[in-house]
Design a protein around this motif. Sequence first.
Motif, mmCIF file in Angstrom:
data_model
loop_
_atom_site.group_PDB
_atom_site.id
_atom_site.type_symbol
_atom_site.label_atom_id
_atom_site.label_comp_id
_atom_site.label_asym_id
_atom_site.label_seq_id
_atom_site.Cartn_x
_atom_site.Cartn_y
_atom_site.Cartn_z
ATOM 1 N N TYR A 54 -1.469 13.050 -6.846
ATOM 2 C CA TYR A 54 -2.360 12.084 -7.656
ATOM 3 C C TYR A 54 -2.383 13.029 -8.867
ATOM 4 O O TYR A 54 -1.650 12.283 -10.256
ATOM 5 C CB TYR A 54 -3.201 11.662 -6.823
ATOM 6 C CG TYR A 54 -4.439 11.333 -7.797
ATOM 7 C CD1 TYR A 54 -3.791 9.518 -8.369
ATOM 8 C CD2 TYR A 54 -4.965 11.893 -8.653
ATOM 9 C CE1 TYR A 54 -4.577 8.907 -9.112
ATOM 10 C CE2 TYR A 54 -6.190 11.264 -9.557
ATOM 11 C CZ TYR A 54 -6.259 9.987 -9.964
ATOM 12 O OH TYR A 54 -6.999 9.244 -10.706
ATOM 13 N N SER B 12 -0.186 12.092 -1.848
ATOM 14 C CA SER B 12 -1.575 12.892 -1.653
ATOM 15 C C SER B 12 -2.127 13.500 -2.903
ATOM 16 O O SER B 12 -1.797 13.170 -3.587
ATOM 17 C CB SER B 12 -0.001 14.388 -1.358
ATOM 18 O OG SER B 12 0.363 14.918 -2.064
ATOM 19 N N VAL C 168 1.087 -1.107 0.168
ATOM 20 C CA VAL C 168 -0.103 0.388 -0.428
ATOM 21 C C VAL C 168 1.486 1.347 -0.010
ATOM 22 O O VAL C 168 1.754 1.534 1.348
ATOM 23 C CB VAL C 168 -1.072 0.204 1.310
ATOM 24 C CG1 VAL C 168 -1.843 1.135 1.146
ATOM 25 C CG2 VAL C 168 -2.113 -1.554 1.067
ATOM 26 N N ASN D 12 4.567 7.666 2.014
ATOM 27 C CA ASN D 12 4.675 6.623 3.185
ATOM 28 C C ASN D 12 3.891 5.292 2.353
ATOM 29 O O ASN D 12 2.847 5.558 1.407
ATOM 30 C CB ASN D 12 3.244 6.540 4.346
ATOM 31 C CG ASN D 12 4.500 8.171 5.303
ATOM 32 O OD1 ASN D 12 4.867 8.334 5.018
ATOM 33 N ND2 ASN D 12 3.116 8.808 5.208
ATOM 34 N N TRP D 13 4.050 3.613 3.209
ATOM 35 C CA TRP D 13 4.376 2.775 1.608
ATOM 36 C C TRP D 13 4.098 1.703 3.630
ATOM 37 O O TRP D 13 4.749 1.822 4.525
ATOM 38 C CB TRP D 13 5.068 2.536 0.886
ATOM 39 C CG TRP D 13 6.230 1.825 0.918
ATOM 40 C CD1 TRP D 13 7.505 3.098 1.190
ATOM 41 C CD2 TRP D 13 7.075 0.495 1.263
ATOM 42 N NE1 TRP D 13 8.365 2.519 1.431
ATOM 43 C CE2 TRP D 13 7.983 1.243 1.702
ATOM 44 C CE3 TRP D 13 6.518 -0.561 1.707
ATOM 45 C CZ2 TRP D 13 9.431 -0.220 2.267
ATOM 46 C CZ3 TRP D 13 7.150 -1.211 1.773
ATOM 47 C CH2 TRP D 13 8.527 -1.586 2.360
ATOM 48 N N SER E 60 0.762 5.140 -0.159
ATOM 49 C CA SER E 60 -0.228 6.658 0.145
ATOM 50 C C SER E 60 0.570 7.612 -0.422
ATOM 51 O O SER E 60 1.602 8.051 -0.176
ATOM 52 C CB SER E 60 -0.409 6.761 1.968
ATOM 53 O OG SER E 60 -1.275 5.466 2.102
#
Length: 70
Positions: free
Chosen positions: A13, A9, A5, A64-65, A7
């Motif tokens: 994107y 912002s 996953v 973040n992952w 993440s």
Amino acid sequence: MKKIVISISDEQYEKMDAHIKKGSALNLNNETFSGYGLILNNAEGGFSWLEVDMYTNLDLGDVNWSIEES
């Protein structure tokens, strides 16, 4: 099974989406069918960043992952 996953912002994107759309337009104009790659980089100390590789390399910056259970 595990999943990765990442993440990002809304701004990251939007940049990624614009980069992919531009590359897709080039594919259409040149009648090619190349794709794109997502490159997750992680340096020691937990510093991570994401790049989108499609014709040129777009650095999206810090992300973040995690690896999670499905």
